[in-house]
Write a protein that holds these residues in place. Structure first.
Motif, short mmCIF file in Angstrom:
data_model
loop_
_atom_site.label_atom_id
_atom_site.label_comp_id
_atom_site.label_asym_id
_atom_site.label_seq_id
_atom_site.Cartn_x
_atom_site.Cartn_y
_atom_site.Cartn_z
N CYS A 29 29.45 148.33 37.08
CA CYS A 29 28.23 149.05 36.72
C CYS A 29 27.13 148.71 37.72
O CYS A 29 27.00 147.56 38.14
CB CYS A 29 27.77 148.66 35.32
N VAL A 30 26.34 149.72 38.07
CA VAL A 30 25.23 149.54 39.01
C VAL A 30 23.95 149.38 38.21
O VAL A 30 23.63 150.22 37.36
CB VAL A 30 25.11 150.73 39.98
N GLY A 31 23.20 148.33 38.48
CA GLY A 31 21.96 148.08 37.76
C GLY A 31 20.77 148.79 38.39
O GLY A 31 20.65 148.84 39.61
N PHE A 51 22.77 145.91 42.86
CA PHE A 51 23.48 144.80 42.25
C PHE A 51 24.41 145.35 41.18
O PHE A 51 24.22 146.45 40.66
CB PHE A 51 22.52 143.76 41.68
N PHE A 52 25.44 144.57 40.85
CA PHE A 52 26.49 145.04 39.98
C PHE A 52 26.73 144.07 38.82
O PHE A 52 26.51 142.87 38.97
CB PHE A 52 27.81 145.20 40.77
N PHE A 53 27.18 144.60 37.72
CA PHE A 53 27.72 143.80 36.63
C PHE A 53 28.99 144.50 36.15
O PHE A 53 29.33 145.59 36.64
CB PHE A 53 26.71 143.61 35.49
N THR A 54 29.72 143.88 35.26
CA THR A 54 31.00 144.45 34.85
C THR A 54 31.12 144.53 33.34
O THR A 54 30.40 143.87 32.59
CB THR A 54 32.18 143.61 35.39
N LYS A 55 32.05 145.37 32.92
CA LYS A 55 32.49 145.45 31.54
C LYS A 55 34.01 145.32 31.53
O LYS A 55 34.67 145.73 32.49
CB LYS A 55 32.10 146.79 30.91
N PRO A 178 28.77 157.57 47.61
CA PRO A 178 29.39 156.99 48.81
C PRO A 178 28.80 155.63 49.19
O PRO A 178 29.53 154.72 49.59
CB PRO A 178 29.11 158.04 49.90
N GLU A 179 27.48 155.48 49.05
CA GLU A 179 26.85 154.19 49.38
C GLU A 179 27.31 153.10 48.41
O GLU A 179 27.60 151.97 48.82
CB GLU A 179 25.33 154.34 49.33
N ILE A 180 27.40 153.43 47.12
CA ILE A 180 27.84 152.45 46.12
C ILE A 180 29.25 151.97 46.45
O ILE A 180 29.54 150.76 46.44
CB ILE A 180 27.80 153.06 44.71
N ILE A 181 30.14 152.89 46.73
CA ILE A 181 31.53 152.53 47.03
C ILE A 181 31.60 151.66 48.28
O ILE A 181 32.30 150.64 48.32
CB ILE A 181 32.39 153.79 47.18
N ALA A 182 30.86 152.05 49.33
CA ALA A 182 30.88 151.29 50.58
C ALA A 182 30.36 149.87 50.37
O ALA A 182 30.97 148.90 50.84
CB ALA A 182 30.05 152.02 51.64
N ILE A 183 29.26 149.72 49.64
CA ILE A 183 28.67 148.39 49.44
C ILE A 183 29.53 147.54 48.51
O ILE A 183 29.77 146.36 48.78
CB ILE A 183 27.23 148.53 48.91
N LEU A 184 30.01 148.12 47.42
CA LEU A 184 30.85 147.37 46.48
C LEU A 184 32.12 146.87 47.17
O LEU A 184 32.54 145.73 46.96
CB LEU A 184 31.19 148.26 45.29
N SER A 185 32.71 147.71 48.00
CA SER A 185 33.98 147.35 48.64
C SER A 185 33.81 146.32 49.75
O SER A 185 34.80 145.81 50.27
CB SER A 185 34.68 148.59 49.19
N LEU A 195 36.74 151.90 37.62
CA LEU A 195 35.69 152.84 37.26
C LEU A 195 34.34 152.26 37.69
O LEU A 195 34.14 151.05 37.63
CB LEU A 195 35.67 153.09 35.75
N ILE A 196 33.43 153.13 38.10
CA ILE A 196 32.08 152.72 38.47
C ILE A 196 31.08 153.54 37.65
O ILE A 196 31.07 154.77 37.74
CB ILE A 196 31.80 152.93 39.97
N MET A 197 30.29 152.85 36.84
CA MET A 197 29.19 153.49 36.12
C MET A 197 27.95 153.36 37.00
O MET A 197 27.54 152.25 37.34
CB MET A 197 29.00 152.84 34.75
N THR A 198 27.37 154.49 37.39
CA THR A 198 26.45 154.53 38.53
C THR A 198 24.99 154.28 38.21
O THR A 198 24.15 154.30 39.11
CB THR A 198 26.58 155.88 39.25
#
Length: 248
Positions: A29-31, A51-55, A178-185, A195-198
């Protein structure tokens, strides 16, 4: 291979128009990914790195289900979100290649025990108890990219009992898909089933038993959730005893 007890069933999300299921591996999840929501949470919406958190995967709840009002909270919130399903894994994915890793999109509702989240935030602690509790990730049927194309703009809204509470556009995401995927990876290797909650727009608020929450995203339809009465409180065992008077 043998196990000491039967392993839990595989968490999965429905696929629109199909009897097949999408197996869920992890939920990221993206905060604070909408500027107006960052402001309503008392934060500066400048374009800082996301920044990210998870479920947990087994927090998934399907469209149309009833979610019991969770324990240990008096401020239970909805958050309408676009969900991205990863179909092809990778590490250090280039932004220009990121969308080739997307299998499909869905509507999500990031249910949040806001009081626990804010208490943890103010104490500099992880958000798990506010975000990663049982049945906290409502996710509708996935729509394959092959049918919908990629989704980067369009109305996202949420109503409670027919009253509009959130109303924005996916184009207002601070960090695009695309930016979220690039940064997370860059930090972890994404894998099929992730799954990514945006992130959610402004207008978050409380839910109470009896509420019917409807999230809508242009091109993806609607996601319906009813809030039920709290489950019966289990007996509390094993809690630490209070120290004797004068003992620290």
């Amino acid at each position: 291979m043998s196990y000491v007890f039967p392993p839990p069933p595989q968490a999965a999300v429905a696929i629109a128009g199909s009897d097949a299921q999408f197996p869920v591996r992890r939920i990221f999840c993206v905060g604070r990914n909408y500027a107006a929501h960052a402001r309503e949470m008392g934060k500066d919406p400048d374009r800082d790195p996301p920044f990210f958190f998870t479920k947990p995967a087994d927090a998934v709840v399907a469209d149309g289900e009833t979610v019991a009002y969770p324990p240990d909270t008096e401020n239970f919130h909805y958050e309408a979100e676009l969900v991205v399903a990863i179909g092809t894994g990778g590490r250090a994915i280039a932004e220009g290649d990121a969308l080739t890793h997307v299998w499909g999109y869905a509507i999500g509702n990031d249910l949040t025990r806001r009081d626990l989240q804010l208490k943890a935030r103010d104490q500099g602690r992880p958000w798990d108890w506010g975000k990663a509790f049982d049945r906290s990730a409502v996710i509708g049927p996935l729509h394959p990219v092959a049918q919908t194309g990629h989704i980067g703009t369009g109305r996202i809204s949420l109503s409670v009992n027919g009253v509009l509470r959130q109303d924005s556009d996916l184009a207002k995401l601070i960090w695009t898909v695309p930016e979220i995927i690039a940064i997370l990876s860059q930090s972890i290797a994404l894998a099929p089933g992730d799954l990514i909650m945006t992130g959610t727009p402004e207008g978050v608020g409380a839910l109470v038993p009896g509420d019917v929450c409807v999230v809508a995203i242009a091109g993806l339809g609607e996601l319906h959730t009813t809030i039920g009465e709290p489950a019966a409180e289990p007996a509390r065992h094993g809690l630490p005893r209070q120290p004797a008077e004068g003992v620290l």
